[in-house]
Write an enzyme that holds these catalytic residues in place. Structure first.
Site, mmCIF file in Angstrom:
data_model
loop_
_atom_site.group_PDB
_atom_site.id
_atom_site.type_symbol
_atom_site.label_atom_id
_atom_site.label_comp_id
_atom_site.label_asym_id
_atom_site.label_seq_id
_atom_site.Cartn_x
_atom_site.Cartn_y
_atom_site.Cartn_z
ATOM 1 N N TYR A 160 36.068 14.769 -36.668
ATOM 2 C CA TYR A 160 37.433 14.334 -36.359
ATOM 3 C C TYR A 160 38.302 14.751 -37.532
ATOM 4 O O TYR A 160 38.212 14.187 -38.620
ATOM 5 C CB TYR A 160 37.510 12.814 -36.159
ATOM 6 C CG TYR A 160 38.886 12.368 -35.731
ATOM 7 C CD1 TYR A 160 39.276 12.449 -34.403
ATOM 8 C CD2 TYR A 160 39.820 11.895 -36.654
ATOM 9 C CE1 TYR A 160 40.553 12.064 -33.997
ATOM 10 C CE2 TYR A 160 41.097 11.512 -36.268
ATOM 11 C CZ TYR A 160 41.451 11.599 -34.939
ATOM 12 O OH TYR A 160 42.715 11.225 -34.536
ATOM 13 N N ASP A 241 37.513 17.968 -45.888
ATOM 14 C CA ASP A 241 38.402 16.942 -45.345
ATOM 15 C C ASP A 241 37.972 15.613 -45.955
ATOM 16 O O ASP A 241 36.993 14.996 -45.531
ATOM 17 C CB ASP A 241 38.275 16.923 -43.812
ATOM 18 C CG ASP A 241 39.120 15.822 -43.177
ATOM 19 O OD1 ASP A 241 39.562 14.911 -43.909
ATOM 20 O OD2 ASP A 241 39.330 15.875 -41.952
ATOM 21 N N LYS A 268 45.769 8.772 -45.381
ATOM 22 C CA LYS A 268 45.400 7.340 -45.364
ATOM 23 C C LYS A 268 45.830 6.617 -46.650
ATOM 24 O O LYS A 268 46.985 6.658 -46.999
ATOM 25 C CB LYS A 268 43.903 7.213 -45.104
ATOM 26 C CG LYS A 268 43.488 7.975 -43.811
ATOM 27 C CD LYS A 268 42.719 7.127 -42.885
ATOM 28 C CE LYS A 268 42.192 7.900 -41.698
ATOM 29 N NZ LYS A 268 42.534 7.306 -40.442
HETATM 30 C C1 LIG Z 1 38.277 12.696 -41.555
HETATM 31 C C2 LIG Z 1 39.653 12.583 -40.966
HETATM 32 N N1 LIG Z 1 40.472 13.635 -41.023
HETATM 33 C C3 LIG Z 1 41.712 13.594 -40.523
HETATM 34 C C4 LIG Z 1 42.196 12.452 -39.923
HETATM 35 C C5 LIG Z 1 43.564 12.440 -39.354
HETATM 36 O O1 LIG Z 1 44.412 11.670 -40.149
HETATM 37 P P1 LIG Z 1 45.761 11.090 -39.510
HETATM 38 O O2 LIG Z 1 45.358 9.992 -38.581
HETATM 39 O O3 LIG Z 1 46.537 10.619 -40.695
HETATM 40 O O4 LIG Z 1 46.412 12.214 -38.792
HETATM 41 C C6 LIG Z 1 41.379 11.323 -39.835
HETATM 42 C C7 LIG Z 1 41.863 10.102 -39.194
HETATM 43 O O5 LIG Z 1 41.150 9.177 -38.933
HETATM 44 C C8 LIG Z 1 40.075 11.391 -40.366
HETATM 45 O O6 LIG Z 1 39.234 10.358 -40.280
#
Ligand SMILES: Cc1ncc(COP(=O)(O)O)c(C=O)c1O
Length: 430
Positions: A160, A241, A268
């Site tokens: 994700y 990420d 976050k």
């Molecule tokens: C690993 C990871 N990358 C990217 C995102 C996306 O972040 P955002 O919700 O701020 O778009 C999330 C969101 O949960 C995440 O867990």
């Protein structure tokens, strides 16, 4: 194993109790549904029959529209690391609010946040801000594609990377039309094979050092090291990420692993709990955004340096998130996981806790859980455990997602484990 009919009956009874005790949340859900599809503007937080509407958060607790108070073990999927309304962060927001917002120019807070990020994560030589983790990943991957002139990206099943970068059981039809290659998580051989065979097409490999949404699944250090070596050897860029994992050490998972990605994405908690994203890394790559260069890439964004977020994020990183607190929280998560796994082992249950430090996943399988393939669907059991925990005053992500936040301590985490223990795990799962 509990007979399917028993499980259905138990779940129906638990849902009926939930509906009875949450009339206001239900009404508010119905009102939302008049204007938003399914009453939701965020699929992650929808849950049947309707989600609780939360009207207040303070420290480690949240309060719903019907007045129930919960200990918050969801921690807004890691964004609420500081807890709710941390006084230092609230003060930073108040101070900057008094000076005005939407100023249409660089402001006095953004350098402090950028400096704090670069100081914590040395691989981030230069950083840019945006408004979400999704956007950060889109920008990082777009940068990789632009500088390499290649269009392919290798991702891992279950990943994700954002609302439109979703690889759970396939490639979401909403994802941008990049040339996606998908390999198994924690399977270095398959990843190396794709990297070698498609090096001429691949701009980047993007990986969560611990897969969050897929089930809080840590990446094997060996798997991640292999990715670094194979990308290096084949001149493909590596993006970590760290949107969820940055919280696991001062310098994120890359510090724990001793690995240096080319680019890193953040979001976050790094924005202090306000909407935020960041991407950064190697100076030679990121300097392509230097507007004074004739070949500069354009990257606008009205709220990239949003004043309140910059102030809140800088306060969070420089005044609140001490290394000792990161350690303490990781210790709490480790002990919770150990206790639940010991319980499952003693009673021979089809149950396990995954994760690392302050990130914990709950699954209805003995494990090991090493990739999305190992995560059983078990929706009814997940829902039943979730409703059981809500009735006892604990909130967490229904899919089994727990992110501890700073206001939590041994007492609260112990109470959470006690409440899991009295769930009829034996009857349901032996
Ligand atoms: C690993 C990871 N990358 C990217 C995102 C996306 O972040 P955002 O919700 O701020 O778009 C999330 C969101 O949960 C995440 O867990």
């Amino acid at each position: 194993m509990l007979a399917a009919t028993d499980l259905t009956t138990r779940l129906a009874e638990a849902e009926a109790r939930y509906v009875r005790s949450n009339p206001r949340s239900r009404r508010m859900h119905e009102e939302r549904a008049r204007f938003m599809p399914g009453g939701s503007t965020r699929s992650t937080i929808h849950q049947p029959p309707f989600p609780l509407t939360i009207i207040r958060g303070e420290g480690a607790t949240i309060t719903d529209a019907d007045g129930h108070v919960y200990l918050d073990f969801l921690g807004e999927y890691t964004a609420a690391l500081f807890g709710h309304s941390h006084p230092v962060i609230v003060e930073a927001i108040r101070d900057s609010l008094a000076e005005g917002i939407v100023l249409g120019a660089p402001n006095r807070h953004e350098a402090a946040l950028a400096e704090a990020i670069c100081a914590r994560i040395p691989s981030i030589e230069l950083v840019r801000f945006c408004n979400s983790g999704t956007e950060a990943n889109l920008l990082a991957l777009s940068l990789c594609r632009a500088v390499t002139g290649r269009s392919g990206v290798l991702v891992f099943a279950g990943a994700y990377h954002g609302g439109i970068l979703l690889f759970s059981h396939g490639i979401s039809p909403l994802n941008p039309p990049f040339d996606w290659f998908v390999a198994e998580y924690n399977d270095p051989e398959s990843a190396v094979r794709v990297i070698r065979e498609h090096a001429h097409e691949l701009a980047a490999v993007i990986v969560e050092p611990l897969q969050g949404a897929a089930g809080v699944i840590p990446g094997d250090p060996e798997f991640l090291r292999t990715l670094r070596e194979a990308t290096h050897a084949n001149e493909v860029l590596l993006v970590f990420d760290e949107v969820m994992t940055a919280r696991l050490a001062r310098g994120g998972m890359q510090e724990r692993l001793g690995l240096t990605p080319d680019l890193t994405t953040l979001a976050k908690f790094v924005g202090g709990g306000l909407s935020f994203g960041a991407f950064g890394g190697r100076g030679d790559l990121m300097s392509r955004f230097d507007p004074s260069r004739p070949d500069a890439f354009q990257h606008g964004g009205t709220f990239n340096n949003e004043v309140l977020t910059m102030a809140a994020g800088a306060a969070g990183l420089t005044q609140v998130l001490a290394d000792t607190e990161i350690e303490r929280l990781n210790g709490l998560g480790d002990r919770l996981r150990e206790r639940l796994n010991a319980l499952a082992g003693e009673r021979e249950l089809e149950f396990c806790a995954t994760g690392l430090g302050s990130l914990v996943g709950l699954h209805f399988t003995r494990g090991p859980v090493r990739s999305e393939r190992d995560v059983p669907d078990a929706q009814a059991l997940r829902a039943l455990l979730h409703l059981h925990m809500l009735e006892r005053g604990f909130s967490y992500g229904r899919r089994g997602f727990i992110a501890l936040s700073l206001p939590l301590g041994e007492v609260e985490v112990g109470a959470f484990a006690d409440a899991v223990e009295v769930f009829p795990l034996e009857i349901a799962l032996k």
